[in-house]
Design an enzyme around this catalytic site. Structure first.
Site, short mmCIF file in Angstrom:
data_model
loop_
_atom_site.label_atom_id
_atom_site.label_comp_id
_atom_site.label_asym_id
_atom_site.label_seq_id
_atom_site.Cartn_x
_atom_site.Cartn_y
_atom_site.Cartn_z
N ARG A 134 0.83 -1.20 0.00
CA ARG A 134 0.00 0.00 0.00
C ARG A 134 0.87 1.25 0.00
O ARG A 134 0.44 2.32 -0.45
CB ARG A 134 -0.93 0.01 1.22
CG ARG A 134 -2.02 1.04 1.09
CD ARG A 134 -3.09 0.93 2.14
NE ARG A 134 -4.15 1.87 1.83
CZ ARG A 134 -5.01 2.33 2.72
NH1 ARG A 134 -4.94 1.92 3.97
NH2 ARG A 134 -5.95 3.19 2.38
N THR A 194 -3.61 -5.95 2.16
CA THR A 194 -2.52 -4.98 2.17
C THR A 194 -2.40 -4.40 3.57
O THR A 194 -3.19 -4.74 4.46
CB THR A 194 -2.78 -3.86 1.14
OG1 THR A 194 -1.60 -3.07 0.99
CG2 THR A 194 -3.94 -2.97 1.55
N CYS A 195 -1.42 -3.54 3.78
CA CYS A 195 -1.28 -2.88 5.08
C CYS A 195 -2.44 -1.91 5.29
O CYS A 195 -2.97 -1.35 4.34
CB CYS A 195 0.04 -2.13 5.17
SG CYS A 195 1.48 -3.22 5.19
N HIS A 196 -2.78 -1.69 6.54
CA HIS A 196 -3.93 -0.85 6.86
C HIS A 196 -3.62 0.63 6.73
O HIS A 196 -4.33 1.38 6.06
CB HIS A 196 -4.41 -1.15 8.29
CG HIS A 196 -5.41 -0.17 8.82
ND1 HIS A 196 -5.36 0.32 10.10
CD2 HIS A 196 -6.48 0.42 8.24
CE1 HIS A 196 -6.36 1.15 10.29
NE2 HIS A 196 -7.06 1.24 9.17
N ASN A 226 3.39 -2.74 10.36
CA ASN A 226 2.45 -3.72 9.83
C ASN A 226 1.55 -4.24 10.95
O ASN A 226 1.35 -5.44 11.10
CB ASN A 226 3.22 -4.88 9.18
CG ASN A 226 3.99 -4.42 7.97
OD1 ASN A 226 3.54 -3.56 7.23
ND2 ASN A 226 5.16 -5.00 7.76
#
Length: 252
Positions: A144, A210-212, A221
């Site tokens: 992301r 994906t990463c937030h 992460n």
């Protein structure tokens, strides 16, 4: 001329001043190093990643069946089976019509989720999940932030939005159902039936992970942004295109 005893002696900084000055110089140097690192992470890695993605895209599209720019017929029966490719090879192209004009909406989908795959501004297929179009869960991951920002605007996806995987000869079209934010250990989102690891799948799913966070202060992460979609229809590339990509100049 002033009398010698009235002349001022040169001021010499004390030990404390020297220590504070040294700390200040270290902080300035550290700030510059961090700034250069962030420029490299956010800018330069993106340029390099997009160059790699473009090379994969150009090579893959040369193998694709020509698709006329007309609306194709939606087939809702079982789609053609996809033959698994080796690690690092292209499965197809991921097209997210909602992202057109906002971020990359046409990126390679490559087998595997190692950094060597994801750093190509690509979506990587979790090798232990189902193949595209197969009953079960076709799960993919992408960065992301950095290395192309592939899933940067995953937050824009809403129920009803289409997500398309274009292989050499087939359009596989999924429709977004929902999203969730989970911790990294919650791998049940990748189960054949997402979030229900004990269930036997009867439908076809696509899961994007994906990463937030996009915040620079939360670059870790600590959480994952997950989007779940369900298979809607397929069509041969030779017959035409899905309406959602019909007028997209980025799509081959």
């Amino acid at each position: 001329m002033a009398h010698p005893r009235h002349q001022r002696r040169p001021h010499r900084p004390g030990p404390l001043s020297m220590v504070l000055g040294g700390i200040g110089e270290l902080l300035i140097t550290s700030g510059l190093v961090i700034a250069l690192f962030l420029v490299w992470q956010l800018w330069w890695t993106g340029i390099a990643a997009h160059e790699k993605a473009q090379a994969v895209k150009e090579q893959f599209t040369q193998t694709q069946v020509d698709s006329p720019k007309v609306a194709g017929t939606k087939h809702t029966d079982a789609p053609p089976a996809f033959t698994q490719v080796d690690y690092g090879q292209a499965i197809g192209m991921l097209i997210v019509p909602k992202w057109y004009g906002v971020t990359n909406n046409n990126m390679p989908v490559i087998e595997g989720t190692g950094e060597d795959v994801l750093d190509q501004a690509a979506a990587g297929h979790y090798t232990d999940t189902q193949q595209v179009g197969e009953v079960g869960n076709f799960a993919i991951a992408a960065h992301r932030r950095t290395n192309g920002n592939s899933f940067r605007r995953i937050d824009l996806l809403e129920p009803g939005d289409e997500v398309v995987v274009a292989t050499q000869d087939t359009w596989y079209v999924y429709t977004v159902e929902n999203y969730e934010i989970v911790e990294p250990h919650q791998v049940e989102v990748l189960s054949p039936v997402p979030d229900d690891p004990d269930a036997q799948p009867t439908e076809r799913y696509l899961t994007m992970t994906t990463c937030h966070s996009l915040s620079m202060g939360e670059w870790g992460n600590d959480h994952r942004w997950i989007v779940h979609a369900k298979f809607s229809y397929w069509m041969p590339r030779s017959e035409g295109r899905p309406d959602s990509v019909l007028n997209d100049p980025e799509v081959n």
